[in-house]
Design an enzyme around this catalytic site. Structure first.
Site, PDB file in Angstrom:
ATOM      1  N   LEU A 237       0.855  -1.190   0.000  1.00 22.37           N
ATOM      2  CA  LEU A 237       0.000   0.000   0.000  1.00 22.37           C
ATOM      3  C   LEU A 237       0.887   1.236   0.000  1.00 22.37           C
ATOM      4  CD1 LEU A 237      -2.830  -1.009   2.517  1.00 22.37           C
ATOM      5  CD2 LEU A 237      -2.506  -1.653   0.118  1.00 22.37           C
ATOM      6  N   ASP A 238       1.051   1.807  -1.185  1.00 20.11           N
ATOM      7  CA  ASP A 238       1.982   2.913  -1.380  1.00 20.11           C
ATOM      8  C   ASP A 238       1.463   4.204  -0.747  1.00 20.11           C
ATOM      9  OD1 ASP A 238       4.266   4.276  -2.815  1.00 20.11           O
ATOM     10  OD2 ASP A 238       2.555   5.302  -3.740  1.00 20.11           O
ATOM     11  N   ALA A 239       2.332   4.871   0.016  1.00 23.09           N
ATOM     12  CA  ALA A 239       2.042   6.201   0.584  1.00 23.09           C
ATOM     13  C   ALA A 239       0.711   6.243   1.323  1.00 23.09           C
ATOM     14  CB  ALA A 239       2.058   7.257  -0.523  1.00 23.09           C
ATOM     15  N   VAL A 240       0.347   5.136   1.937  1.00 21.67           N
ATOM     16  CA  VAL A 240      -0.997   5.013   2.499  1.00 21.67           C
ATOM     17  C   VAL A 240      -1.217   5.906   3.719  1.00 21.67           C
ATOM     18  CG1 VAL A 240      -0.479   3.068   4.037  1.00 21.67           C
ATOM     19  CG2 VAL A 240      -2.777   3.292   3.056  1.00 21.67           C
TER      20      VAL A 240
END
Length: 580
Positions: A237-240
């Site tokens: 989960l990128d830059a969540v």
């Protein structure tokens, strides 16, 4: 209550936490039904067992772009697959960085989540890789490209995506917002409804989603289902951390963000038994740890403090800060573990060592990286000043010397860094350019003017294979040294990601820790000389059991006298085990 009823009840509770302050046109019950239907979770399907570990000591991840290695007349994903089959048999998992059509940020401004970038290959290439290795994919969940069809519909004010994006007023209190960039937060955009100001945490080509609209959550649930069908097993989960925004707050790590992650984990683990959620949260260490939840949020969190601390340790010759930090880290409970890495496609973040390293230590670290050819990227701090955010440099260049300057121990220091990382509690992830000993790419940096390009080299397959065939090349030496360590690691029960770990106290030039297998049959003492001078290791201080036979797993030798003193050469590591 049936399994499906129990799942829907849980989802309704989670939706209630997320949307408690949002007026919805659908009930929580209706939303839960939609999500379950999209994920194709049916009665009699898999019910996850709490606190289950979906990993073992066999798991090692190579991190790579789909086109890190290219060959004429072959799709890059096929070239990557061939390279891994030939050179990386010891690695059972791969993180292919965003392989979708994109407009900027080397893939992290996604134009279309449902397609594979045709410059890389297609879905058949993805599923072929997933059939041989565990596959990690990015879920770029905070933002997408301003060139996406969704954002174009936002501008037009109609169609799918017209209400997917977060806007704010210029007179909103945004003074507390935490960001990793120095560009303006709001992007003025002329739309059919007039000028709107779109929230952009990163760049103005990366427009942030508005998760207050449950249709955005539904859309990402569809995306997750598609990726599962294609063989994706691990979701990054990128830059969540930036997902939920509220004017007047820091708009990072908000409770709604944590609840969205819990809900996604609920859906994913009910849909596929061994699927894993990893949160990419490049933030101070204490905040990062919260993303474990109570073993109900992220299965794994990126150990962002490790890269700067380990580099600092090896260039200063003192493990003081690394040891303090390791002693403060809580053991990951079952159902969770750390994702360890020391290099990636991004730079080495400095926010994760805020409150761990003294400021003068950070300043010295930054100065040394600049001395070794690195670049420094900045962010705007809460007081409005620019502050170093990350160090952009290839790891082999970062470790070519100490604070005193370059020396002859670069390869040994580089290998030592990986030996330490491979022994630690957690799952190791190794950047492909670390495996290959790739140096700073100044040509790409000059072409793009983006600091991160310095560590995103693209290899010609024929040239690379030629270098790897030459035993005297640095690239061949690096690959041989690291694959040897990986092969040893993956055969040791005491290196299970959740095996016991205790820090040893052997002074500041010897960094050591003890691992014990979950069945308590194997112990491994991992000890590294992190200095540029030979150091005596007094084996008697390890209290090795005299009735056991002890081995150094790395050199394969039996230790005949457990009361003797062993000389460790600069940057030498020993893995002393009672099981060969």
């Amino acid at each position: 209550m049936t399994e499906i009823e129990s799942l829907k009840h849980k989802l309704i509770q989670q939706l209630g936490c997320i949307y408690k302050d949002v007026e919805l046109t659908q009930s929580y019950d209706e939303l839960a039904d939609v999500l379950v239907d999209i994920m194709r979770i049916t009665q009699g399907g898999f019910t996850p067992r709490p606190y289950s570990n979906h990993w073992s000591e066999k798991d090692v991840v190579v991190i790579t772009y789909g086109d890190s290695i290219i060959a004429a007349d072959q799709k890059p994903l096929a070239t990557l697959s061939d390279f891994m089959d030939t050179h990386l048999e010891c690695i059972n998992a791969v993180h292919i960085l965003p392989f979708f059509p994109f407009s900027s940020d080397d893939g992290f401004a996604v134009i279309d989540y449902s397609s594979v970038n045709d410059g890389l290959g297609d879905w058949s290439d993805i599923t072929a890789i997933a059939s041989k290795r565990r596959l990690m994919s990015d879920l770029v969940i905070n933002h997408c490209s301003s060139r996406s069809a969704w954002f174009q519909n936002f501008i037009k004010g109609e169609g799918i995506g017209h209400d997917y994006f977060f806007t704010a007023n210029v007179d909103d209190d945004l003074s507390q917002v935490v960001r990793p960039r120095t560009s303006a937060l709001l992007r003025p955009t002329h739309t059919s409804k007039g000028w709107q100001h779109v929230w952009c945490t990163f760049s103005h080509d990366q427009v942030d989603f508005d998760f207050r609209n449950p249709q955005v959550l539904i859309e990402f649930t569809r995306i997750i289902r598609q990726y599962l069908d294609a063989g994706v097993n691990i979701f990054r989960l990128d830059a969540v951390a930036f997902l939920w925004k509220i004017a007047g707050t820091k708009s990072i790590n908000l409770p709604q963000t944590h609840e969205v992650i819990r809900l996604l984990r609920t859906l994913i683990e009910h849909a596929q038994q061994d699927a894993v959620v990893i949160t990419e949260t490049n933030i101070p260490n204490t905040q990062n740890l919260t993303y474990f939840g109570n073993a109900n949020e992220a299965h794994c969190i990126y150990n962002f403090s490790l890269p700067p601390l380990l580099i600092n340790t090896l260039i200063t010759g003192s493990c003081l800060y690394l040891k303090r930090w390791q002693m403060s880290m809580p053991p990951a409970q079952d159902g969770t573990t750390y994702f360890n890495f020391i290099a990636s496609h991004d730079g080495v973040g400095l926010r994760p060592v805020e409150g761990i390293l003294e400021q003068d230590e950070i300043d010295s670290l930054v100065e040394t990286m600049v001395l070794f050819g690195g670049k420094i990227s900045s962010r705007t701090s809460e007081d409005g000043h620019k502050k170093p955010y990350e160090m952009n440099i290839a790891l082999i260049d970062a470790l070519q010397g100490t604070t005193k300057g370059k020396d002859q121990f670069g390869l040994a220091r580089f290998t030592c860094a990986h030996a330490i990382m491979l022994g630690l509690e957690g799952i190791p992830g190794i950047y492909i350019h670390s495996l290959l000993g790739t140096e700073n790419d100044y040509e790409k940096l000059a072409n793009t003017s983006h600091n991160r390009s310095i560590n995103r080299h693209r290899w010609d397959a024929e040239q690379l294979n030629g270098l790897l065939a030459d035993d005297n090349s640095t690239h061949a030496k690096v690959l041989a040294a690291l694959t040897k360590l990986i092969t040893i690691r993956t055969n040791q029960a005491a290196f299970n990601p959740n095996a016991t770990q205790f820090t040893l106290h052997l002074g500041l030039q010897l960094f050591g820790f003890w691992r014990q297998s979950r069945d308590r049959r194997q112990s491994i003492f991992c000890i590294s000389n992190i200095s540029d001078q030979p150091i005596d290791l007094p084996l008697a201080e390890l209290n090795l059991i005299g009735t056991e036979t002890w081995f150094d797993l790395i050199d394969g030798e039996v230790i005949h006298d457990i009361t003797a003193t062993q000389l460790l050469e600069p940057y030498q590591t020993v893995w002393i085990s009672n099981v060969p």
